[in-house]
Write an enzyme that holds these catalytic residues in place. Structure first.
Site, PDB file in Angstrom:
ATOM      1  N   HIS A   1      46.646  42.654  28.880  1.00  0.00           N
ATOM      2  CA  HIS A   1      46.451  41.604  27.793  1.00  0.00           C
ATOM      3  C   HIS A   1      45.837  42.207  26.697  1.00  0.00           C
ATOM      4  CE1 HIS A   1      45.850  38.361  31.094  1.00  0.00           C
ATOM      5  NE2 HIS A   1      46.901  38.763  31.053  1.00  0.00           N
TER       6      HIS A   1
ATOM      7  N   HIS B   1      50.050  34.746  27.891  1.00  0.00           N
ATOM      8  CA  HIS B   1      49.314  35.635  27.092  1.00  0.00           C
ATOM      9  C   HIS B   1      49.953  36.667  25.961  1.00  0.00           C
ATOM     10  CE1 HIS B   1      48.000  35.344  31.503  1.00  0.00           C
ATOM     11  NE2 HIS B   1      46.951  34.858  30.875  1.00  0.00           N
TER      12      HIS B   1
ATOM     13  N   HIS C   1      53.741  34.092  32.966  1.00  0.00           N
ATOM     14  CA  HIS C   1      53.714  34.621  34.350  1.00  0.00           C
ATOM     15  C   HIS C   1      54.074  33.380  35.439  1.00  0.00           C
ATOM     16  CE1 HIS C   1      51.169  38.205  33.321  1.00  0.00           C
ATOM     17  NE2 HIS C   1      50.787  37.311  32.243  1.00  0.00           N
TER      18      HIS C   1
ATOM     19  N   ARG D   1      55.094  38.774  36.210  1.00  0.00           N
ATOM     20  CA  ARG D   1      55.708  38.622  34.604  1.00  0.00           C
ATOM     21  C   ARG D   1      57.029  38.084  35.010  1.00  0.00           C
ATOM     22  NH1 ARG D   1      52.617  43.812  31.786  1.00  0.00           N
ATOM     23  NH2 ARG D   1      50.830  43.419  32.832  1.00  0.00           N
TER      24      ARG D   1
ATOM     25  N   HIS E   1      38.229  38.472  30.871  1.00  0.00           N
ATOM     26  CA  HIS E   1      39.234  37.552  30.854  1.00  0.00           C
ATOM     27  C   HIS E   1      38.622  36.216  30.464  1.00  0.00           C
ATOM     28  CE1 HIS E   1      43.091  35.790  31.309  1.00  0.00           C
ATOM     29  NE2 HIS E   1      42.758  35.121  31.853  1.00  0.00           N
TER      30      HIS E   1
ATOM     31  N   HIS F   1      50.337  40.389  25.151  1.00  0.00           N
ATOM     32  CA  HIS F   1      49.911  41.671  25.846  1.00  0.00           C
ATOM     33  C   HIS F   1      50.043  42.906  24.854  1.00  0.00           C
ATOM     34  CE1 HIS F   1      50.479  40.951  30.406  1.00  0.00           C
ATOM     35  NE2 HIS F   1      50.490  39.706  29.837  1.00  0.00           N
TER      36      HIS F   1
ATOM     37  N   ASP G   1      44.334  36.056  25.512  1.00  0.00           N
ATOM     38  CA  ASP G   1      44.345  34.990  26.419  1.00  0.00           C
ATOM     39  C   ASP G   1      44.592  33.624  25.907  1.00  0.00           C
ATOM     40  OD1 ASP G   1      43.593  36.814  28.434  1.00  0.00           O
ATOM     41  OD2 ASP G   1      41.154  36.433  28.298  1.00  0.00           O
TER      42      ASP G   1
ATOM     43  N   HIS H   1      39.707  37.856  26.349  1.00  0.00           N
ATOM     44  CA  HIS H   1      40.695  38.918  25.557  1.00  0.00           C
ATOM     45  C   HIS H   1      41.206  37.966  24.391  1.00  0.00           C
ATOM     46  CE1 HIS H   1      41.769  40.295  29.759  1.00  0.00           C
ATOM     47  NE2 HIS H   1      40.510  40.560  29.524  1.00  0.00           N
TER      48      HIS H   1
END
Length: 177
Positions: free
Chosen positions: A86, A69, A143, A166, A94, A71, A106, A103
């Site tokens: 995000h 993602h 992630h 993360r 999401h 962020h 995403d 998002h």
């Protein structure tokens, strides 16, 4: 003479607007015991408002899918924990990269092989290197788990895709050409 000047100006504007934008990300590990996830990514947007391509590789993952993602913050002062949520300027739920509601950040999942390496080749039409969906100065986060693309039954599905911890992150910066 004025026609020649007009043509030269048009040619100059065409060259400037068609300039390819390039950004880079150096992924560094988050403070996760026993994990050393690293990587290098290149982000290219060939034309303004055109698709963005992310290529590169990530190492040190477990085999399988991992959430990937953009962020909201390029702040690594507290490792990946300080990168915020995000990137979601439209304040929607999401989703997956192919969903109409998602998002901006995403980007779905990356697939790591049995050696823990993920080769990245993603093209996205929502993120940008300019304008309102500009990701420059923000962070990319990798992630620990698979992103369920907002379709899972977990309470975190609609906000994070329940993608887990993360493991690595890096600030998206301009590459000087």
């Amino acid at each position: 003479m004025s026609r020649m000047v007009a043509l030269l100006l048009l040619a100059a504007v065409t060259v400037v607007t068609a300039e390819e934008m390039v950004a880079v990300v150096r992924l560094t590990p988050h403070d996760v015991k026993g994990k050393n996830v690293t990587g290098n990514l290149k982000i290219v947007q060939s034309v303004p408002n055109g698709p963005v391509t992310i290529t590169g590789s990530i190492h040190g993952l477990t085999e399988g899918l991992h959430g990937f993602h953009v962020h909201e913050k390029g702040d690594l002062s507290n490792g990946c924990a300080s990168t915020g949520a995000h990137f979601n300027p439209e304040n929607v739920t999401h989703g997956g990269p192919d969903d109409t509601v998602r998002h901006v950040g995403d980007l779905g999942n990356v697939q790591a092989n049995s050696e823990g390496e993920a080769m990245i080749n993603i093209t996205d039409n929502i993120i940008s290197l300019s304008g309102p969906n500009n990701i420059l100065g923000r962070a990319i986060v990798v992630h620990s788990a698979e992103d369920d693309l907002g379709k899972g039954n977990h309470t975190l599905s609609s906000t994070t895709g329940n993608a887990g911890d993360r493991w690595a992150c890096g600030v998206i910066g301009v590459q000087k050409i």
